[in-house]
Design a protein around this motif. Structure first.
Motif, PDB file in Angstrom:
ATOM      1  N   ALA A   1      59.233  22.044  30.385  1.00 49.88           N
ATOM      2  CA  ALA A   1      57.865  21.507  30.432  1.00 49.88           C
ATOM      3  C   ALA A   1      57.870  19.989  30.488  1.00 49.88           C
ATOM      4  O   ALA A   1      56.995  19.378  31.107  1.00 49.88           O
ATOM      5  N   GLU A   2      58.861  19.364  29.828  1.00 49.80           N
ATOM      6  CA  GLU A   2      58.889  17.893  29.744  1.00 49.80           C
ATOM      7  C   GLU A   2      59.570  17.230  30.936  1.00 49.80           C
ATOM      8  O   GLU A   2      59.682  16.004  30.984  1.00 49.80           O
ATOM      9  N   MET A   3      60.007  18.010  31.898  1.00 52.33           N
ATOM     10  CA  MET A   3      60.643  17.384  33.075  1.00 52.33           C
ATOM     11  C   MET A   3      59.636  16.491  33.804  1.00 52.33           C
ATOM     12  O   MET A   3      58.481  16.900  33.980  1.00 52.33           O
ATOM     13  N   PRO A   4      60.061  15.299  34.212  1.00 51.02           N
ATOM     14  CA  PRO A   4      59.100  14.362  34.814  1.00 51.02           C
ATOM     15  C   PRO A   4      58.573  14.825  36.180  1.00 51.02           C
ATOM     16  O   PRO A   4      57.585  14.287  36.681  1.00 51.02           O
ATOM     17  N   GLN A   5      59.201  15.809  36.733  1.00 47.80           N
ATOM     18  CA  GLN A   5      58.819  16.262  38.078  1.00 47.80           C
ATOM     19  C   GLN A   5      57.409  16.842  38.160  1.00 47.80           C
ATOM     20  O   GLN A   5      56.768  16.819  39.203  1.00 47.80           O
ATOM     21  N   TRP A   6      56.897  17.411  37.044  1.00 53.27           N
ATOM     22  CA  TRP A   6      55.638  18.151  37.145  1.00 53.27           C
ATOM     23  C   TRP A   6      54.429  17.251  36.898  1.00 53.27           C
ATOM     24  O   TRP A   6      54.408  16.482  35.942  1.00 53.27           O
ATOM     25  N   SER A   7      53.453  17.376  37.767  1.00 52.01           N
ATOM     26  CA  SER A   7      52.221  16.595  37.626  1.00 52.01           C
ATOM     27  C   SER A   7      51.078  17.464  38.118  1.00 52.01           C
ATOM     28  O   SER A   7      51.299  18.580  38.600  1.00 52.01           O
ATOM     29  N   GLU A   8      49.871  16.922  38.038  1.00 54.16           N
ATOM     30  CA  GLU A   8      48.733  17.699  38.520  1.00 54.16           C
ATOM     31  C   GLU A   8      48.880  17.989  40.017  1.00 54.16           C
ATOM     32  O   GLU A   8      48.573  19.070  40.491  1.00 54.16           O
ATOM     33  N   GLU A   9      49.413  16.984  40.729  1.00 50.99           N
ATOM     34  CA  GLU A   9      49.563  17.150  42.178  1.00 50.99           C
ATOM     35  C   GLU A   9      50.737  18.059  42.520  1.00 50.99           C
ATOM     36  O   GLU A   9      50.735  18.739  43.534  1.00 50.99           O
ATOM     37  N   ARG A  10      51.744  18.000  41.665  1.00 54.72           N
ATOM     38  CA  ARG A  10      52.950  18.808  41.943  1.00 54.72           C
ATOM     39  C   ARG A  10      53.311  19.595  40.663  1.00 54.72           C
ATOM     40  O   ARG A  10      54.197  19.217  39.894  1.00 54.72           O
ATOM     41  N   PRO A  11      52.550  20.681  40.431  1.00 55.39           N
ATOM     42  CA  PRO A  11      52.812  21.438  39.204  1.00 55.39           C
ATOM     43  C   PRO A  11      54.085  22.279  39.290  1.00 55.39           C
ATOM     44  O   PRO A  11      54.634  22.472  40.371  1.00 55.39           O
ATOM     45  N   LEU A  12      54.508  22.750  38.130  1.00 53.00           N
ATOM     46  CA  LEU A  12      55.630  23.698  38.048  1.00 53.00           C
ATOM     47  C   LEU A  12      55.174  25.003  38.708  1.00 53.00           C
ATOM     48  O   LEU A  12      54.145  25.557  38.355  1.00 53.00           O
ATOM     49  N   ARG A  13      55.967  25.471  39.667  1.00 51.95           N
ATOM     50  CA  ARG A  13      55.552  26.668  40.412  1.00 51.95           C
ATOM     51  C   ARG A  13      56.291  27.893  39.852  1.00 51.95           C
ATOM     52  O   ARG A  13      57.518  27.950  39.901  1.00 51.95           O
ATOM     53  N   VAL A  14      55.508  28.840  39.373  1.00 56.26           N
ATOM     54  CA  VAL A  14      56.092  30.041  38.765  1.00 56.26           C
ATOM     55  C   VAL A  14      55.793  31.247  39.649  1.00 56.26           C
ATOM     56  O   VAL A  14      54.633  31.506  39.967  1.00 56.26           O
ATOM     57  N   ALA A  15      56.836  31.956  40.044  1.00 58.64           N
ATOM     58  CA  ALA A  15      56.623  33.199  40.799  1.00 58.64           C
ATOM     59  C   ALA A  15      56.698  34.361  39.814  1.00 58.64           C
ATOM     60  O   ALA A  15      57.643  34.468  39.041  1.00 58.64           O
ATOM     61  N   THR A  16      55.687  35.210  39.823  1.00 57.86           N
ATOM     62  CA  THR A  16      55.664  36.322  38.867  1.00 57.86           C
ATOM     63  C   THR A  16      54.785  37.471  39.348  1.00 57.86           C
ATOM     64  O   THR A  16      53.834  37.255  40.104  1.00 57.86           O
ATOM     65  N   GLY A  17      55.121  38.658  38.901  1.00 58.77           N
ATOM     66  CA  GLY A  17      54.241  39.799  39.134  1.00 58.77           C
ATOM     67  C   GLY A  17      53.268  39.950  37.969  1.00 58.77           C
ATOM     68  O   GLY A  17      52.357  40.762  37.996  1.00 58.77           O
ATOM     69  N   PHE A  18      53.475  39.135  36.925  1.00 59.45           N
ATOM     70  CA  PHE A  18      52.669  39.255  35.700  1.00 59.45           C
ATOM     71  C   PHE A  18      51.587  38.189  35.713  1.00 59.45           C
ATOM     72  O   PHE A  18      51.676  37.169  35.039  1.00 59.45           O
TER      73      PHE A  18
END
Ligand SMILES: Nc1ncnc2c1ncn2[C@@H]1O[C@H](COP(=O)(O)OP(=O)(O)OP(=O)(O)O)[C@@H](O)[C@H]1O
Ligand SMILES: O=P(O)(O)OC[C@H]1O[C@H](OP(=O)(O)OP(=O)(O)O)[C@H](O)[C@@H]1O
Ligand SMILES: [Mg+2]
Length: 406
Positions: free
Chosen positions: A189-206
């Protein structure tokens, strides 16, 4: 946090959207393009969703206002997949034989339960049909129950540990590149890569549990996409940063260079027996049926973890032998050892030099128990599997009545 919508809501009609505008893409590659139009679409979809949510929340339906009259109690079993055979085998081990004329017939009987019919359904549909009142009981994984049941109070877990279908729902990230030194959800979660423009992308069936888990863990810049399977491929394909999927052996993760992280387990799952509260309280015969199934299940599952151990032991009295046996921590059995005299005939006289002791021993503690028995003079140790242990009352029956407020 933006949440893409479940596939079953894609068709939601909206007058402002052209029919070709995809509201939700099952293909993760388009999942995080949030231009203005996209956001407007999502808002429209959100309001549209609100109107259908009362009937279709990730495919689950609300409990019906009244219980529809019918003669038979309906038990839903998985029609295919890894839970199907195990569900039938478990019932068989409880002497409940599911008579299915052929594998493509979706209804079956259990002769031992004449008022009950079995309906084979996909696991997620078992949950939906429990909610809609079309099934009364069912076996499903706890993962499916949580995802499609969405904490609906009409769903009651009758037995939460049927001893098959073990797996857990977990976040997994690549074990290479920028993730090489990331080992916890917090670090991810604390990785600097994630922002509002470039959020963490999660692939899930849930699509229900995923966003809920991220929100509960305070992860803000995150977006979700879904697919029906092979999610482990999405990070390497560059269309997701991590996945949220079921893990059992861990082989699929390993083979796709993914790793689990600390704090990333959403839930532990195994098969469970689930019932509709309404059916149990309002449908004639449902509670009796569930009592019988539960008794058989508990008796079998309790016995499944135990062996019967019989041994002979030299001694002067049953009391003295009992004291020796009970001095060992693994030899106390379920309630204590059963000790009986062994009558031998010597020189025309009947005497008691030995006592037979019978105890139940957890399978895991078997060898330790044999060592302890030998240490106190046990010999001729016989081990046999246990089939059923019927207690005075099944503990889960009391729990069920309390849940039902009966
Ligand atoms: N390794 C595993 N992967 C997925 N599910 C597992 C695993 N081990 C046990 N299960 C349990 O089996 C259930 C059914 O899984 P299965 O893949 O057979 O059916 P499904 O996912 O509903 O169907 P499909 O994969 O065809 O869409 C899961 O919901 C889970 O409770
Ligand atoms: O930890 P493992 O033992 O490797 O099992 C985990 C895998 O099994 C399931 O997939 P499934 O076999 O159901 O295929 P699917 O992705 O097509 O549903 C699950 O979605 C994982 O991909
Ligand atoms: Mg599957």
């Amino acid at each position: 946090m933006s949440i893409l919508l479940p596939a079953n809501l894609q068709q939601c009609p909206s007058p402002s959207l052209s029919p070709s505008t995809p509201l939700f893409s099952p293909c993760p590659s388009t999942a995080f393009s949030f231009g203005r139009t996209r956001l407007r679409c999502l808002r429209l979809v959100t309001s549209c969703v609100a109107s259908v949510q009362s009937t279709v929340a990730n495919g689950s339906a609300p409990a019906p206002a009244v219980v529809v009259e019918r003669e038979q109690i309906r038990l839903g079993l998985p029609s295919k997949g890894r839970m199907a055979a195990d569900s039938i085998d478990l019932l068989k081990d409880c002497q409940l034989f599911v008579k299915q004329v052929n594998p493509r017939q979706y209804v079956a009987q259990i002769p031992q339960l004449p008022n009950t019919e079995v309906w084979f359904q996909r696991p997620k549909d078992i949950v939906r049909k429990l909610l809609s009142g079309d099934l009364d009981l069912g076996t499903v994984g706890l993962d499916t129950l949580s995802e499609y049941g969405q904490e609906n109070e009409d769903l009651i877990i009758v037995h939460e540990a049927l001893n098959f279908g073990d797996c857990h729902l977990s976040i997994a990230i690549p074990n290479y590149g920028i993730y090489e030194n990331i080992n916890s959800l917090k670090e991810l979660a604390e990785m600097p890569q994630w922002s509002e423009e470039r959020p963490l992308r999660v692939a899930t069936g849930f699509t229900y549990l995923g966003p809920k888990f991220m929100e509960e863990n305070g992860i803000k810049h995150v977006t979700f996409s879904t697919a029906d399977g092979a999610l482990e491929a999405t990070p390497a394909m560059g269309i997701a940063d991590c996945i949220l999927d079921l893990v059992s052996s861990g082989t699929t993760l390993k083979e796709n260079n993914l790793k689990e992280i600390e704090g990333g387990v959403v839930l532990e799952s195994q098969a469970a027996l689930v019932a509709s509260r309404r059916a149990l309280t309002e449908r004639k015969g449902a509670l009796n049926t569930v009592h019988e199934i539960l008794e058989r299940l508990e008796a079998h599952l309790k016995a499944d973890g135990q062996f019967t151990v019989v041994a002979n032991m030299r001694g002067n009295s049953a009391q003295e032998v009992a004291e020796r046996v009970l001095s060992q921590p693994s030899l106390s059995g379920l309630q204590g050892p059963t000790i009986s005299p062994v009558y031998c005939k010597q020189d025309g006289k009947v005497s008691i030099d030995y006592y037979a002791i019978v105890i139940c021993v957890p399978k895991k503690a078997l060898y330790e128990s044999v060592k302890q028995l030998r240490a106190v003079g046990g010999s001729g140790v016989l081990i046999s599997p246990l089939t059923y242990i019927f207690d005075e009352e099944t503990p889960r029956w009391g729990q069920l009545l309390r849940k039902l407020k009966i």
